[in-house]
Write an enzyme that holds these catalytic residues in place. Structure first.
Site, PDB file in Angstrom:
ATOM      1  CD  GLU A  54       6.207  14.819  28.616  1.00 12.25           C
ATOM      2  OE1 GLU A  54       5.958  14.716  29.821  1.00 12.25           O
ATOM      3  OE2 GLU A  54       6.010  13.887  27.812  1.00 12.25           O
ATOM      4  N   GLY A  85      11.531  10.488  33.492  1.00 10.38           N
ATOM      5  CA  GLY A  85      11.814   9.307  34.302  1.00 10.38           C
ATOM      6  C   GLY A  85      13.236   9.233  34.838  1.00 10.38           C
ATOM      7  CD  GLU A 100       7.515   6.807  28.138  1.00 12.00           C
ATOM      8  OE1 GLU A 100       6.331   6.456  28.280  1.00 12.00           O
ATOM      9  OE2 GLU A 100       8.155   7.424  29.021  1.00 12.00           O
ATOM     10  CG  ASN A 133       1.563   9.455  30.366  1.00  7.48           C
ATOM     11  OD1 ASN A 133       0.792   8.492  30.265  1.00  7.48           O
ATOM     12  ND2 ASN A 133       2.606   9.620  29.576  1.00  7.48           N
ATOM     13  CB  SER A 137      12.088  14.486  36.627  1.00  9.81           C
ATOM     14  OG  SER A 137      12.658  13.345  36.011  1.00  9.81           O
ATOM     15  CG  HIS A 151       4.923  10.328  25.767  1.00  3.50           C
ATOM     16  ND1 HIS A 151       6.015   9.545  26.055  1.00  3.50           N
ATOM     17  CD2 HIS A 151       4.665  11.042  26.897  1.00  3.50           C
ATOM     18  CE1 HIS A 151       6.391   9.769  27.300  1.00  3.50           C
ATOM     19  NE2 HIS A 151       5.587  10.675  27.845  1.00  3.50           N
ATOM     20  CE  LYS A 211       5.423   8.183  31.332  1.00  6.72           C
ATOM     21  NZ  LYS A 211       6.821   8.478  31.220  1.00  6.72           N
TER      22      LYS A 211
HETATM   23  P1  13P Z   1       8.082  11.439  34.575  1.00  6.33           P
HETATM   24  O1  13P Z   1       7.264  12.451  35.293  1.00  6.33           O
HETATM   25  O2  13P Z   1       8.046  10.080  35.201  1.00  6.33           O
HETATM   26  O3  13P Z   1       9.464  11.932  34.307  1.00  6.33           O
HETATM   27  O4  13P Z   1       7.395  11.211  33.127  1.00  6.33           O
HETATM   28  C1  13P Z   1       7.076  12.318  32.362  1.00  6.33           C
HETATM   29  C2  13P Z   1       6.248  11.880  31.228  1.00  6.33           C
HETATM   30  O5  13P Z   1       6.684  11.099  30.392  1.00  6.33           O
HETATM   31  C3  13P Z   1       4.879  12.379  31.154  1.00  6.33           C
HETATM   32  O6  13P Z   1       4.316  12.122  29.920  1.00  6.33           O
END
Ligand code: 13P
Length: 261
Positions: free
Chosen positions: A168, A174, A98, A9, A214, A96, A11
Site C-alpha cells: 500500500e 485515500g 495509519e 478495511n 484508492s 498499516h 477503519k
Molecule cells: P483507500 O482505499 O481509501 O485508499 O484506503 C486504502 C487502505 O488504507 C486500505 O487499508
C-alpha cells in the site's frame, strides 16, 4: 488456482448494526463469487460479524485492524491477539500506514505483532509501502526491502503461508491517486525478489501479495489484470457493499472462466 483475496478495511467506520447489515447485503451480492473475502471490521463488531457470516453460511474471513503486542496486563483500553482470535477473528491487519504514522508503530513493533498473531493462529495481513517523500527521493525499493525484512525477522519459511502482504503506497491511500500498473508491478517484483533472498524462490512465488490504495469499483478491473497481484485491500470504496461486491467480482476466477466461453 489459489483464491484471490479481496479485503475491506472499514477503519473507524460502521456501528455493530451497520456491520451486520453490510454482511447481509454483501452476502447476497457476492453469492456467485469464489474469491476470498476478508472484512477488517472495528474490534467491537468481530463476534457479531462472525455470527452473521456463519448464519449466511459464507466463508468470509472476519479480521481485526490492530491489537496490542503484549500478552496481558495493565494496558487500559487495549486488546491482545488471544482476545482477537477468541472473539472469532481469523486475521489481523499489521503495519498499516495509519498505525505507522498516526500511532508511531515502527518495524520492530510490526515484527513483534506478526510473531504474536502467528502464535495465536491469526492470518497476518502485513502492510507496507513507501511514502510520497520516499517516492520523490527514489527510495521506494530501499523502503520496501527494509520494511519487509525487518517485519519478517524470526519468521520461519513455513509461516509465510499465514501471511498476506499488502503493498500500500502511502501516497495512494485515500487520495484517489492509484499507483500505475508499472509502479505496482515493480514493487511486487521487489517484494518477491526480497522474499526469494530471505527464503527461497518457491516461497517468493507462492506468497499472496495484494495491492491497496484508492482501489474502487472502476479501476479494479485493470488492477485485477496486473501480473503478480493476488487481490486488493480496499478502504473507502469497501464501505458500500454494492461497490465492494463489484471489486470482488473483478477478482472472481469462476466468473472470468464463464465470461471467456
Ligand atoms: P483507500 O482505499 O481509501 O485508499 O484506503 C486504502 C487502505 O488504507 C486500505 O487499508
Amino acid at each position: 488456482m489459489p483464491k484471490k483475496y479481496v479485503m475491506a478495511n472499514f477503519k473507524m467506520n460502521k456501528t455493530n448494526d451497520e456491520v451486520v447489515d453490510y454482511i447481509d447485503k454483501l452476502s447476497s451480492l457476492t453469492s456467485d463469487c469464489d474469491c476470498q473475502v476478508v472484512l477488517c471490521v472495528p474490534s467491537i463488531s468481530i463476534p457479531l460479524a462472525v455470527q452473521k457470516v456463519n448464519e449466511k453460511d459464507r466463508d468470509f474471513i472476519i479480521a481485526c485492524q490492530n491489537f496490542n503486542e503484549n500478552d496481558f496486563g495493565a494496558f487500559t483500553g487495549e486488546i491482545n491477539a488471544e482476545m482477537v482470535a477468541g472473539g472469532g477473528a481469523g486475521a489481523v491487519l499489521i503495519g498499516h500506514s495509519e498505525r505507522r504514522n498516526l500511532f508511531k508503530e515502527d518495524d520492530l513493533l510490526v515484527n513483534k505483532k506478526i510473531l504474536k498473531a502467528l502464535k495465536s493462529g491469526l492470518i497476518c495481513i502485513f502492510c507496507l509501502g513507501e511514502s510520497l517523500f520516499d517516492k520523490k527521493n527514489n527510495l521506494t525499493e530501499q523502503v520496501i526491502i527494509n520494511q519487509l525484512s525487518k517485519g519478517l525477522n524470526s519468521i520461519y519459511a513455513n509461516e509465510l503461508s499465514h501471511i498476506v502482504i499488502a503493498y500500500e503506497p502511502v501516497w495512494a491511500i485515500g487520495t484517489g491517486i492509484v499507483a500505475t500498473e508499472q509502479e505496482i508491478s515493480q514493487s511486487i517484483c521487489i517484494i518477491r525478489n526480497t522474499l526469494a533472498k530471505l527464503y527461497n524462490e518457491e516461497i517468493a512465488n507462492n506468497v499472496t501479495i495484494v495491492y491497496g490504495g484508492s482501489v474502487n469499483d472502476v479501476n479494479c478491473k485493470d488492477i485485477s489484470k496486473i501480473k503478480g497481484v493476488d487481490g486488493v485491500l480496499v478502504g473507502g470504496a469497501s464501505l458500500i457493499p454494492e461497490k465492494f461486491s463489484k471489486i470482488a467480482k473483478a477478482f472472481c476466477e469462476c466468473k472470468k472462466t464463464k465470461n471467456k466461453k
